[in-house]
Enzyme design. Sequence first.
Site, PDB file in Angstrom:
ATOM      1  N   HIS A  11      27.443  47.528  -2.109  1.00  0.00           N
ATOM      2  CA  HIS A  11      27.782  46.445  -3.033  1.00  0.00           C
ATOM      3  C   HIS A  11      26.938  45.169  -2.863  1.00  0.00           C
ATOM      4  CE1 HIS A  11      31.438  48.896  -3.411  1.00  0.00           C
ATOM      5  NE2 HIS A  11      31.803  48.195  -4.447  1.00  0.00           N
ATOM      6  N   GLY A  14      25.165  50.707  -6.473  1.00  0.00           N
ATOM      7  CA  GLY A  14      26.271  51.652  -6.640  1.00  0.00           C
ATOM      8  C   GLY A  14      27.376  51.111  -7.529  1.00  0.00           C
ATOM      9  N   HIS A  15      27.518  49.802  -7.550  1.00  0.00           N
ATOM     10  CA  HIS A  15      28.524  49.188  -8.430  1.00  0.00           C
ATOM     11  C   HIS A  15      27.818  48.239  -9.384  1.00  0.00           C
ATOM     12  CE1 HIS A  15      32.008  47.377 -10.116  1.00  0.00           C
ATOM     13  NE2 HIS A  15      32.850  47.790  -9.190  1.00  0.00           N
ATOM     14  N   HIS A  61      34.255  55.762 -12.246  1.00  0.00           N
ATOM     15  CA  HIS A  61      34.960  54.520 -11.933  1.00  0.00           C
ATOM     16  C   HIS A  61      34.930  53.606 -13.160  1.00  0.00           C
ATOM     17  CE1 HIS A  61      35.347  50.526  -9.894  1.00  0.00           C
ATOM     18  NE2 HIS A  61      36.196  51.203  -9.132  1.00  0.00           N
ATOM     19  N   GLU A  64      39.584  55.650  -9.076  1.00  0.00           N
ATOM     20  CA  GLU A  64      39.896  54.572 -10.042  1.00  0.00           C
ATOM     21  C   GLU A  64      39.160  54.843 -11.346  1.00  0.00           C
ATOM     22  OE1 GLU A  64      38.531  51.143  -7.677  1.00  0.00           O
ATOM     23  OE2 GLU A  64      40.618  50.846  -7.099  1.00  0.00           O
ATOM     24  N   GLU A 123      43.449  49.818 -14.363  1.00  0.00           N
ATOM     25  CA  GLU A 123      43.208  48.669 -13.488  1.00  0.00           C
ATOM     26  C   GLU A 123      42.966  47.403 -14.304  1.00  0.00           C
ATOM     27  OE1 GLU A 123      40.029  49.316 -10.672  1.00  0.00           O
ATOM     28  OE2 GLU A 123      39.892  47.189 -10.207  1.00  0.00           O
ATOM     29  N   CYS A 145      40.093  42.374  -6.061  1.00  0.00           N
ATOM     30  CA  CYS A 145      39.148  42.093  -7.131  1.00  0.00           C
ATOM     31  C   CYS A 145      39.850  41.543  -8.369  1.00  0.00           C
ATOM     32  CB  CYS A 145      38.382  43.357  -7.491  1.00  0.00           C
ATOM     33  SG  CYS A 145      39.423  44.802  -7.720  1.00  0.00           S
ATOM     34  N   CYS A 146      41.099  41.991  -8.607  1.00  0.00           N
ATOM     35  CA  CYS A 146      41.739  41.692  -9.891  1.00  0.00           C
ATOM     36  C   CYS A 146      42.185  40.241 -10.069  1.00  0.00           C
ATOM     37  CB  CYS A 146      42.900  42.653 -10.133  1.00  0.00           C
ATOM     38  SG  CYS A 146      42.381  44.392 -10.205  1.00  0.00           S
TER      39      CYS A 146
END
Lengths: 647, 647
Positions: free
Chosen positions: B129, B180-181, B256, B308, B324, B404-405
Site C-alpha cells: 500500500h 496493489g491497491h 476487492h 471484501e 462496505e 478506512c471507512c
Amino acid sequence: MRKAKVAIQDTFWKEYSELVRQTVIPYQWEALNDRIEGAEPSYAIRNFRIAAGLEKGEFGGWVFQDSDLYKWLEAVAYSISNQPDPKLESIADEVIDLIGQAQHENGYVNTYFTIKEPGRQWTNLYEAHELYCAGHMIEAAVAYYHATGKRIFLDIACRFADLIDSLFGTEQGKIQAYCGHQEIELALIKLYNVTGEQRYLNLSSYFINERGNKPSYFVEEWERRGRKNNWSQGTPNLEVYQSHLPVREQTVAVGHSVRAVYMYTAMADLARLTNDSSLREACERLWINTTRKQMYITGGIGATHLGEAFTFDYDLPNDTVYAETCASIGLIFWARRMLQLEAKSDYADVMERALYNNVLGSMSKDGQHFFYVNPLEVYPDASEKNPDKHHVKPVRQKWFGCSCCPPNVARLLSSLHDYIYDISNDGKTVYVHLFIGSELQWVTGDGLQVTVHQRSELPWHGKVEFSISLAGNDAKAAPFEIAVRIPQWFQSQDPILKINGEPQHYRKHNGYAKMERAWSDGDTVEWILPLETQLIAAHPLIRPDAGKAAIQRGPLVYCLEQVDNGSPLSSLSFAEEPELREHETPELLGGCITVEVDGLLVDESVWLDNQPYKPLHKNVKPVQLTAIPYYLWGNRQAGEMNVWLRT
Amino acid sequence: MRKAKVAIQDTFWKEYSELVRQTVIPYQWEALNDRIEGAEPSYAIRNFRIAAGLEKGEFGGWVFQDSDLYKWLEAVAYSISNQPDPKLESIADEVIDLIGQAQHENGYVNTYFTIKEPGRQWTNLYEAHELYCAGHMIEAAVAYYHATGKRIFLDIACRFADLIDSLFGTEQGKIQAYCGHQEIELALIKLYNVTGEQRYLNLSSYFINERGNKPSYFVEEWERRGRKNNWSQGTPNLEVYQSHLPVREQTVAVGHSVRAVYMYTAMADLARLTNDSSLREACERLWINTTRKQMYITGGIGATHLGEAFTFDYDLPNDTVYAETCASIGLIFWARRMLQLEAKSDYADVMERALYNNVLGSMSKDGQHFFYVNPLEVYPDASEKNPDKHHVKPVRQKWFGCSCCPPNVARLLSSLHDYIYDISNDGKTVYVHLFIGSELQWVTGDGLQVTVHQRSELPWHGKVEFSISLAGNDAKAAPFEIAVRIPQWFQSQDPILKINGEPQHYRKHNGYAKMERAWSDGDTVEWILPLETQLIAAHPLIRPDAGKAAIQRGPLVYCLEQVDNGSPLSSLSFAEEPELREHETPELLGGCITVEVDGLLVDESVWLDNQPYKPLHKNVKPVQLTAIPYYLWGNRQAGEMNVWLRT
C-alpha cells in the site's frame, strides 16, 4: 437389550447394501490405495506400509488418515457378515496383518506419529486425533470379530486399548485428559460389550467424566507446546471440542457437530450401562435441543462450515449450510442409543429422517461419488464464485483429502440390520423402529425361538407386513409383545393395524402401537401407514424457511431440481392450496415417485431492460412443478436444487 | 467542466456537515491519537512521531495506517473551506509539519517502511500500500491547498509524487509496476488539476495502462520475495486486485470492490482528460455491470467479506453481504466522474442512491459510531453466533483496527458541494445532479456572473426551487440552459416544472429536464418531484430478494426494525396490495417520515410444542408494519433489521 439376529431382505435397501458390497467397498479400496484417477489421494495404505517398515516415504494426508482405513474395514466386516465374500475377507486379513506390523511393541498404532513425529505421541491430544483413530480401530476390530470370529484384529485393538488404559486416568503418573475428537468413548463400549472387560467401560466413563473439567487440559497442553498448535490458530477453542463444560452441565449442542454426536452416543450408552440418571438427563436435554432447534428437515446438523459446527438455536441457513454426512451418521448412532435407553418413537423418527434424506442423499446412485456437505439449496454459480459457498458442492465428489464421510456411509449402510429392531431385556417385547424388510430371530423370555419376517413397501408405499414363525419350537404359541413404531409424518389418519386380516384397535405408548398376545405360528400383522404427500412448514424462528414450505411424503423429503423446473428456482412458488399429485416414474433414477405440484412462475419479461430494481407488479403465471426425493438429487446434471419453496 | 463555487445551504445536509465539523472530525482526531476509550487504537499519529524521530517505539496498526490520517486531513480541508475554523486549521498545520518531518530527503513518506522495514521500500507493491498511502496524501494535500492556499502540504506531496514519477515507468531502470491497491491513479489527476503538471497526468495514465499486462508484475515480485507474502497466502490473486487483465479488457466488476471503484474513478477521469474512447467504453461497460447486476438497492457493492469483494452477477445476499462503506463512497466518486464524462441522470441516480442509503446509514446520528459493513438483513444473534456472519455488526462500532471507512465518510460529507452541479465547458449549461439546497456561482460563456440558489425539501418532500440572481452584472439577462435531473424513482407521473410560477413543458435529454432561455434576475424555477412511497421488487435473478419487496420513497430506501415491529421480522410479510401511509414523526430520530404498511404476521401459537417442522397451515393475522428510512437504522437499540420483506 437382548441379542437378536437380523438379516435385511428389502428391495429398496438391498440395492444399497449391494451397492456398498459391489461398488462402494471395492471403489474405496482403490481410493485408499491411491488408485482413483482424478481423485485426491488418500495415502492411507501407503502410510501403514511406511509405518510397518515395508516402504520408505513421507506421511501423507491428514493426521487422522488411519481412520479412513479402519472405517473401511468396519464396512467390510458388516458386508461379509451379511454376505460372505472370501476374496474381500482375504484382502481384509492382509490389511489387518499390515496394521499388526505397524503396531509398536507396547501396543501403540498411529502412522502419523510413527512416521512423522516419533517420540511426540500423546503431546497434542487437542488436535492430533490419536485416541480418535484408536476408537475407529476398535470399532472395526469388534465388527470384524463379530463377522468372522477371527481374533487377530481384536487382539491388536485390545493391546492398543490396554496401552491407553495404562496411560490415561486420574491415578498418579497418568495423563488426566481426553481426545480432541470424541470417538474412542463409544468404541470402548463396543469393546466392553464384546470382551466383557469392565476396564474398557471404565475407561470410556473416565473420558466422558473428565471432559470439560477445569483447569482445561487442552489449555495446559497448549501452554506446554509453547502456546502453539499444529493445525489451528489461537487459544484452544473449548466449545468447538465440547470441552467447555463437564458433559452433564451441557445444555445445548455446540461446536463441531460430528464430535458432538459421537460424544452424545457414548453418553447415552454409558447412561444405560451404568444406570447414570444425570448422564441420561444430559442426553435427553441435548437431544431435544439438537433435534428440535438445530436440525434441518433432512436430518442434517451443523449450520456453518467454519468449524463444521452447530451455531445456535433455529439458525439453519439452507445455502451456507454444512449438514455434514458424518454428522447425520453420528446423529443416527446417537438416536440408536437413545432408543436403547428408552423406546420412544421420537428417536426412531429422527433416525429415519437422517437416514432416508441426508445420509442416503450423500452418495450417488453409482456409489462412487459423495457429498461431504448436504445443502438444502444449491446454486452452482454461487458455489463456484461466492467464497462463502465454496464448501457447498453442486456435484458429488469422487473422494476427499479429508475423506471421513464415504467410508462412514459404507459402514452405516452395511450395518443397517442393527437399526431396525430392539428386543427388551426380558425377551418379551420386540420393538420395530424402522420399516425395512428383514428377518428377525430371537429367543423370548420363555426360551422360545421366534422368527419375524418383515415385508415393507417403504418408502414408496405404506404397507408393512409381519409374519410370525415358531418353526422349531414345540410350543404352539409364544407370548410376547410387538411394538411397532407410529411414524411422526403428520398424516391425517392413524396407521391401520390388522392381525390375521382383522382390523384391530391398538394401544399407543411412547409412539409405538403395542399388541401383546400369545402368537401362533403363521400369524400375520399388517401395519398400513398412510403415505400422504404434504407441504411442511418450519418453525417461525427458523428464519431462512419463513414463508416457505417443503414437500414430504412418508420419510422422504422432496426437492426441486433445475433439470425438471428451469432456472432460477427462486422464481417459482407454490400456488395457493396446491394439488400434490404423485407419479410413479419407474424409468427415473432407478424408479421413484415424483410429486407434481401447482406452482407459480415469475414472468421475467418485464425485466428485459436489465434494471435491477423496479416497482412491484404482480406478474406470475401458473406452472407445474416437479419434485423428486431429496436423496436422489444431483444424479442427473449439475444445476440448482431447492428443498424449501415459497408458498 | 467549468469551475464553479458552491456552498451548501440545506437543512438536511447541514446537519451532517455540522456533525462532521463539530463531532466526527474532533472525534476522529482523538481516535488517531489513540485517546478513545474502549476503541481499537489507531497508532496513526504515533507512527508519524516515531518515523519523524520524535518518539521511540514500534510501528502500530495496518501497513496502510498512514492513510487514515491523510483522509482525516482531507476532511479537515473540506470542512474549513466550508466554515473557517482557526483552531482546527492550526492542528492540521501541526500535523502537516509532522508529516514533513517524517519525509525522507528524497521525498519518500511512509511510516511503516520507515519504522519497520527500512530499505525494503517498493519491494512489495502487491500488498504494502505505499502508492495507496501516497495517493491519499496527495488528495489531502490538494484539498488543503484549495481550502487554505497554503503550499507546504502540497509541496510535500509533489516531492513524493516526483520521487514516484522518477521510479515508475517503462523507461530503462524504472520499476514497471503499479500498486496493489488502486488510489494514487485518481489522486495524481487531482494533483495534475491543481498544478497543471502534465507528468502527473502521464504517471496516472501509466499506472492504469500498465495494470494487468503480462507477465504479471505481482507474480514476478512474489517470485523475488521467495514466493512469500507478508499479509496473505498463496500466489498473488490477480483478480482480487483487478490486475488479471489490462483495464480496457475488463468487462465485469471483480475482486476487492473498493480497489475496483477507485480504479474506475481514475479511468473515467483519464478517459475524459485524454479523450480516450477505449477507456471510456471500458468505464461504461463496467458501470452497467456494477450498477445493474452487482449493486444492492441501498447502493452497496461487494457481496462477500472474503476479499471484501464482488462475487458475480446478481449474487446479492442480504445477510452475508459486505457493502462496505468505502466501496459505496468509491462508487460515488466514480459516478461523479462518469457525470463529467457525460451528463446522464443514471450516474446521478446511483450516486444519490449510494449517498442517501449505504453511506449515510454507515454513520450513527451521534457521528461517533460507524458501520464498515452495511447489511440489508441483520439478526444480532447470528452476527454473534454464526461465524459466517461475524463481519455483519448489528451495532455501529466506535472505531476499527482497519478504520478506512469513518474518515472516508467525513471527507465525502464535507465535500458534498462538489457533487451537486456541473457547468459545461462553454459555461452555457448548468446541470443539477442532486437536490441539495445550495448557492452556485459561475461565469457564463458570455462572461456574466450568475448565482443560482437551490432550495430543496428533500428527502422528505419533493419541492425544489431555484432562483436566479444576476446581481453585479450590467446585463439584464443571461442566456444559459438549466438541466435538472429527472430522478429515476419509478414515480407514476413526471415532475412538474414551473418557471416564475407558470407550468412549463420541458425537453428531456439523457434524463435531464432542459430549459434554455435568457434568464433575468429574480427568475424562479420550481421543480416539483412526486415523492410516492412504493414497493420495489428486485430482478428475478437476484435470488435472495425473490418473493420480496422493499419500500422506497424518493431517494430513501426504508427498512423494518425489531424495535418497531417485534421479532422475528421473518414472520412478517406485506399484505396483498397494502396501503402505504406516510407519517411525519418529528420526534423520531431527529425527525423523519415513517411508512406504515398493512402487513401479515405468522401466528406462532401452533408452534408452542416446539416441533421444528409441521404440515403447512394458513396462520397469519393482519398487523401494521412500521418502516423507517434505512439510513437511520440501528440508532435506537440493537435488534433485527430487514430491508426486503416477503410479499
